[in-house]
Design an enzyme around this catalytic site. Structure first.
Site, PDB file in Angstrom:
ATOM      1  N   ASP A 127       0.873  -1.167  -0.135  1.00  0.00           N
ATOM      2  CA  ASP A 127       0.000  -0.087  -0.095  1.00  0.00           C
ATOM      3  C   ASP A 127       0.603   1.196  -0.119  1.00  0.00           C
ATOM      4  O   ASP A 127       2.251   1.182   0.228  1.00  0.00           O
ATOM      5  CB  ASP A 127      -0.814   0.116   1.283  1.00  0.00           C
ATOM      6  N   ASP A 131      -0.115   5.170   1.094  1.00  0.00           N
ATOM      7  CA  ASP A 131      -0.547   6.022   2.191  1.00  0.00           C
ATOM      8  C   ASP A 131      -0.514   5.333   3.526  1.00  0.00           C
ATOM      9  O   ASP A 131      -1.337   4.461   3.719  1.00  0.00           O
ATOM     10  CB  ASP A 131      -1.877   7.001   2.048  1.00  0.00           C
ATOM     11  N   ASP A 182      -1.423  -0.749   6.082  1.00  0.00           N
ATOM     12  CA  ASP A 182      -1.753  -0.251   7.368  1.00  0.00           C
ATOM     13  C   ASP A 182      -3.119  -0.155   7.724  1.00  0.00           C
ATOM     14  O   ASP A 182      -3.324   0.284   8.822  1.00  0.00           O
ATOM     15  CB  ASP A 182      -1.212   1.058   7.341  1.00  0.00           C
TER      16      ASP A 182
END
Length: 213
Positions: A8, A10, A165
Site C-alpha cells: 500500500d 499512504d 496499514d
C-alpha cells in the site's frame, strides 16, 4: 519463501496525512464547511478520494462528492509532495529489498496519477509496477489489481505478501488469497490490523526484513 511484495502507499510507504488533510481542508474552507484535524483524517482515508471527500463533507452535502472532486484533484496535485515523505527506515528497506531481487509493486486506492508522482519521486526506479485508482478497476479491498500485479510479475500466491496499514489492505489480501503484513505505524494501528485478520504485524519497517528471513 516470499519473493513478491505488494505495498500500500499512504500510511505504509509514506506519511501523506498532512498533505491529504491540507488539501481537503482547503476544499472545505473554500466551500465554507468545517475543517478537521490530522487524527480525524486518519479515519477518513483508506478507501479512495471520493470516500475521503464524502466523509469530510457536512451531512447535508455528502451526496455531492462529484461536485467537489475536480477541485480537490487540482488542490492535491499542487500539494501532494509538500509534506509527504517516506516513514523512517522505509527508503533503506526498499533499497535493500530491491537490490536483493525482490519483486516490488504498489497497489493503492489513491488516484493513479498521484500515486505514480509520489512513488517515482520518493522511490525512483524501485517498483516494477504502481497501480492506483482509475475508472477502469474497482478499489481495494477488491483483489483485481493485486492479482494483476502478481500476473505481470509472474508470481504465485504462496510467494506474495500484501503489506498495508489498514483493514482495507488486509481484506484485499484475504480476497486475493495471499498472506499479509500489517504496518502498525500507519493511520489505523495494530488493533484494527489484528481484527481484520493480518497474518503478521510489524512495528517498524526493518521488522519486514527480519520477517522475510
Amino acid at each position: 519463501m516470499y519473493n513478491t511484495l505488494i505495498f500500500d502507499l499512504d500510511g505504509t510507504l509514506v506519511d501523506s496525512i498532512e498533505d491529504l488533510a491540507l488539501s481537503t481542508n482547503i476544499l472545505m474552507e473554500e466551500s465554507q464547511f468545517p475543517t478537521y484535524d490530522l487524527e480525524t483524517y486518519k479515519q477518513f482515508v483508506g478507501n479512495g478520494v471520493d470516500k475521503l471527500i464524502e466523509r469530510a463533507l457536512p451531512e447535508e452535502h455528502k451526496k455531492e462528492v462529484r461536485k467537489y472532486r475536480a477541485r480537490f484533484d487540482e488542490i492535491y496535485k499542487e500539494n501532494c509532495l509538500k509534506n509527504t515523505k517516506p516513514y523512517p527506515g522505509m527508503e533503506e528497506l526498499i533499497d535493500e529489498l530491491y537490490h536483493q531481487g525482490y519483486k516490488l509493486a504498489v497497489v493503492t486506492n489513491k488516484p493513479k496519477v498521484n500515486a505514480v508522482t509520489i512513488v517515482n519521486h520518493l522511490f525512483p526506479n524501485k517498483f516494477m509496477y504502481v497501480f492506483g485508482n482509475t475508472v477502469y478497476q474497482p478499489k481495494k479491498p477488491h483483489p483485481c489489481l493485486v492479482e494483476l500485479a502478481m500476473q505481470l510479475m509472474e508470481s504465485n500466491k504462496n510467494e506474495t505478501l500484501m503489506i498495508g496499514d489498514s483493514n482495507v489492505d488486509i481484506e484485499t489480501a484475504i480476497n486475493a488469497k495471499i498472506k499479509s503484513i500489517g504496518c502498525e505505524w500507519g493511520f489505523r494501528g495494530k488493533e484494527e490490523l489484528v481484527q481484520a485478520g493480518a497474518t503478521y504485524t510489524v512495528s517498524k519497517p526493518s521488522d519486514i526484513k527480519e520477517l522475510l528471513k
